[in-house]
Design a protein around this motif. Structure first.
Motif, PDB file in Angstrom:
ATOM      1  N   PHE A  84       9.323 -11.245 -27.048  1.00 60.36           N
ATOM      2  CA  PHE A  84      10.694 -11.594 -27.863  1.00 60.36           C
ATOM      3  C   PHE A  84      11.975 -10.741 -27.237  1.00 60.36           C
ATOM      4  O   PHE A  84      11.705  -9.479 -27.093  1.00 60.36           O
ATOM      5  CB  PHE A  84      10.606 -11.272 -29.435  1.00 60.36           C
ATOM      6  N   ASP A 125       8.390 -17.228 -26.491  1.00 66.69           N
ATOM      7  CA  ASP A 125       9.081 -17.749 -27.862  1.00 66.69           C
ATOM      8  C   ASP A 125      10.052 -18.949 -27.313  1.00 66.69           C
ATOM      9  O   ASP A 125      10.749 -18.604 -26.355  1.00 66.69           O
ATOM     10  CB  ASP A 125       9.980 -16.556 -28.701  1.00 66.69           C
ATOM     11  N   SER A 172       9.376 -22.110 -31.563  1.00 63.30           N
ATOM     12  CA  SER A 172       9.723 -21.556 -32.991  1.00 63.30           C
ATOM     13  C   SER A 172      10.803 -22.036 -33.537  1.00 63.30           C
ATOM     14  O   SER A 172      11.440 -21.635 -34.775  1.00 63.30           O
ATOM     15  CB  SER A 172       9.645 -19.979 -33.022  1.00 63.30           C
ATOM     16  N   TYR A 199       4.859 -23.229 -33.751  1.00 64.11           N
ATOM     17  CA  TYR A 199       5.013 -22.743 -35.087  1.00 64.11           C
ATOM     18  C   TYR A 199       5.374 -24.241 -35.547  1.00 64.11           C
ATOM     19  O   TYR A 199       6.585 -24.789 -35.775  1.00 64.11           O
ATOM     20  CB  TYR A 199       6.427 -22.204 -34.837  1.00 64.11           C
ATOM     21  N   LYS A 202       6.929 -23.612 -40.214  1.00 63.68           N
ATOM     22  CA  LYS A 202       7.614 -22.474 -40.372  1.00 63.68           C
ATOM     23  C   LYS A 202       8.775 -22.666 -41.314  1.00 63.68           C
ATOM     24  O   LYS A 202       9.446 -23.624 -41.579  1.00 63.68           O
ATOM     25  CB  LYS A 202       8.563 -22.204 -38.921  1.00 63.68           C
ATOM     26  N   TYR A 207      11.608 -13.348 -45.238  1.00 55.58           N
ATOM     27  CA  TYR A 207      10.504 -12.140 -44.620  1.00 55.58           C
ATOM     28  C   TYR A 207      10.790 -11.827 -43.215  1.00 55.58           C
ATOM     29  O   TYR A 207      10.393 -11.082 -42.586  1.00 55.58           O
ATOM     30  CB  TYR A 207       9.103 -12.683 -44.811  1.00 55.58           C
ATOM     31  N   TYR A 208      11.900 -12.575 -42.682  1.00 58.19           N
ATOM     32  CA  TYR A 208      12.338 -12.515 -41.280  1.00 58.19           C
ATOM     33  C   TYR A 208      13.128 -11.367 -41.158  1.00 58.19           C
ATOM     34  O   TYR A 208      13.605 -11.011 -39.822  1.00 58.19           O
ATOM     35  CB  TYR A 208      12.548 -13.881 -40.533  1.00 58.19           C
ATOM     36  N   PHE A 211      12.873  -8.625 -38.196  1.00 61.71           N
ATOM     37  CA  PHE A 211      12.859  -9.148 -36.964  1.00 61.71           C
ATOM     38  C   PHE A 211      14.382  -9.465 -36.248  1.00 61.71           C
ATOM     39  O   PHE A 211      14.760  -9.308 -35.105  1.00 61.71           O
ATOM     40  CB  PHE A 211      11.987 -10.643 -36.941  1.00 61.71           C
ATOM     41  N   LYS A 256       4.003 -19.799 -40.618  1.00 63.07           N
ATOM     42  CA  LYS A 256       4.766 -18.598 -40.768  1.00 63.07           C
ATOM     43  C   LYS A 256       5.746 -18.742 -41.910  1.00 63.07           C
ATOM     44  O   LYS A 256       6.300 -19.550 -41.990  1.00 63.07           O
ATOM     45  CB  LYS A 256       5.423 -18.615 -39.414  1.00 63.07           C
ATOM     46  N   TYR A 279       1.173 -15.921 -38.647  1.00 56.28           N
ATOM     47  CA  TYR A 279       2.313 -14.797 -38.080  1.00 56.28           C
ATOM     48  C   TYR A 279       2.455 -13.881 -39.345  1.00 56.28           C
ATOM     49  O   TYR A 279       3.105 -14.340 -40.340  1.00 56.28           O
ATOM     50  CB  TYR A 279       3.619 -15.387 -37.597  1.00 56.28           C
ATOM     51  N   VAL A 281       4.675 -11.536 -40.341  1.00 56.43           N
ATOM     52  CA  VAL A 281       5.935 -11.418 -39.974  1.00 56.43           C
ATOM     53  C   VAL A 281       6.675  -9.987 -40.387  1.00 56.43           C
ATOM     54  O   VAL A 281       5.886  -9.168 -41.028  1.00 56.43           O
ATOM     55  CB  VAL A 281       6.929 -12.595 -40.316  1.00 56.43           C
ATOM     56  N   SER A 282       7.765  -9.873 -39.705  1.00 55.79           N
ATOM     57  CA  SER A 282       8.295  -8.360 -39.790  1.00 55.79           C
ATOM     58  C   SER A 282       8.690  -7.959 -41.237  1.00 55.79           C
ATOM     59  O   SER A 282       8.210  -6.848 -41.526  1.00 55.79           O
ATOM     60  CB  SER A 282       9.682  -8.387 -38.956  1.00 55.79           C
ATOM     61  N   TYR A 321       2.032  -7.125 -35.667  1.00 57.62           N
ATOM     62  CA  TYR A 321       2.894  -6.007 -35.142  1.00 57.62           C
ATOM     63  C   TYR A 321       1.805  -4.802 -35.190  1.00 57.62           C
ATOM     64  O   TYR A 321       1.715  -3.765 -34.434  1.00 57.62           O
ATOM     65  CB  TYR A 321       4.184  -5.730 -35.601  1.00 57.62           C
TER      66      TYR A 321
HETATM   67  N1  LIG Z   1      10.415 -16.487 -33.994  1.00 58.98           N
HETATM   68  C1  LIG Z   1      10.174 -15.212 -34.561  1.00 58.98           C
HETATM   69  C2  LIG Z   1      10.842 -14.932 -35.870  1.00 58.98           C
HETATM   70  O1  LIG Z   1      11.338 -15.924 -36.228  1.00 58.98           O
HETATM   71  C3  LIG Z   1      10.632 -13.991 -36.740  1.00 58.98           C
HETATM   72  C4  LIG Z   1       9.182 -13.067 -36.913  1.00 58.98           C
HETATM   73  C5  LIG Z   1       9.223 -12.083 -37.720  1.00 58.98           C
HETATM   74  O2  LIG Z   1       9.921 -11.832 -38.754  1.00 58.98           O
HETATM   75  O3  LIG Z   1       8.322 -11.007 -37.302  1.00 58.98           O
END
Ligand SMILES: NCC(=O)CCC(=O)O
Length: 332
Positions: A84, A125, A172, A199, A202, A207-208, A211, A256, A279, A281-282, A321
């Motif tokens: 990314f 991505d 994505s 993706y 999605k 939750y993003y 990121f 995701k 995923y 996610v972050s 991660y």
């Molecule tokens: N295309 C990646 C994302 O949109 C976010 C992922 C994340 O929040 O880890």
């Protein structure tokens, strides 16, 4: 399937939990480093590993450091790394042309990884947000995220990534019709073995958040992504999206975010039997790290328990991660 259970005390289920060896023998789900895809943030410069405050332990790396990460992943048995970009704001435009530049950050990183760590699969991505002046995954015309014009740009981006050596293309963006268009373009360009991990389901999720800090998109984004990402209330729609993307030529599909959508993972795997990924996610990562830093939970155990949950729900693997930390523990 309904298991036969003898009445007590003929059956004492605790017998099979009474020793580590027995617990190991009857464990139904396993997690190995083979199940992990490691998302990595790429930035310009040399010898840089810049911390991301909302994702403790995660950094933005210059390409040389991304190569080091790929070599580390290969040594840990992690099959794939996912790139990314943190794009210089000066390169963000209305037409997003940097997205398909053969020499953009991601395409340079792909080539560098492929020459230094050829056995690791490189995932990319595909969405315009890292290159878009307004932070959206698609072109914005009169306040609307336009679909078909965006798909044309995404196709150019896909072919540029495949030309650079990407093994797994990760759209994505959630535009309609993009998987078929990408698949046709890859075939036409001779990239017959380049895979697409769509993706497909999605969700428009909070939750993003971390990121968007990591890729520098938080400030740029105007409005929200609800006209293209899915409503968190929907399940049947996720199945329709997965079926559509498989029909258009996706090799693998993704759900995701992860933990809050395990019901979707389970339903997708049992309905289609296709290679299915989630995923983590972050925001999921940040929540675990924040609680662990406060001493409120055992971060390492929650990491492993959350990753196991994806496997138990039927996923073939997880973008996380935690990939290197989990692989180190699993290999240890
Ligand atoms: N295309 C990646 C994302 O949109 C976010 C992922 C994340 O929040 O880890």
């Amino acid at each position: 399937m309904k298991p036969t259970v003898a009445p007590f005390p003929a059956a004492r289920p605790r017998r099979l939990r009474s020793a580590p060896a027995l617990r190991k023998l009857v464990r139904e789900t396993t997690l190995t480093s083979d199940d992990l895809i490691w998302p990595v943030f790429v930035r310009d410069g040399d010898a840089i590993e810049e911390p991301i405050p909302s994702m403790p332990g995660v950094t933005r790396r210059s390409i040389d450091k991304v190569v080091d990460a790929a070599i580390e992943a290969q040594a840990l048995g992690i099959p794939a790394i996912c790139l990314f970009p943190y794009t210089d704001p000066a390169l963000k435009t209305e037409d997003c042309a940097e997205a398909w530049s053969p020499d953009n950050l991601v395409n340079r990183a792909i080539r560098a990884i492929k020459s230094a760590a050829p056995d690791i699969a490189v995932m990319t991505d595909v969405a315009l947000d890292p290159y878009n002046i307004n932070g959206h995954d698609g072109y914005v015309v009169d306040g609307e995220i336009v679909n078909d014009e965006t798909v044309e740009a995404l196709v150019k981006m896909t072919v540029a990534q495949a030309d650079a050596g990407a093994d797994i293309i990760g759209p994505s963006d959630m535009m309609d019709g993009r998987i078929g268009a990408m698949r046709r373009a890859l075939e036409a360009a001779g990239h017959r073995n380049v895979t697409i991990l769509s993706y497909a389901a999605k969700y428009a999720s909070a939750y993003y958040g971390p990121f968007r800090d990591a890729v520098g998109a938080s400030g740029a984004l105007k409005g929200d992504k609800k006209t293209y990402q899915m409503d968190p209330g929907n399940t049947d729609e996720a199945l329709r999206m997965i079926e559509r993307d498989l029909t258009e030529g996706a090799d693998m599909v993704m759900i995701k975010p992860g933990l809050a959508y395990l019901d979707i993972c389970q339903r997708v795997k049992s309905t289609f039997g296709a290679p299915t990924f989630a995923y983590q996610v972050s925001g999921e990562y940040a929540m675990i790290e924040a609680a662990a830093q406060n001493g409120w939970i055992d971060g390492e155990r929650i990491m492993m328990e959350s990753l196991m949950a994806f496997k138990r729900a039927g996923c073939d693997g997880v973008l996380t991660y935690y990939a290197p930390a989990a692989a180190r523990l699993l290999n240890g």
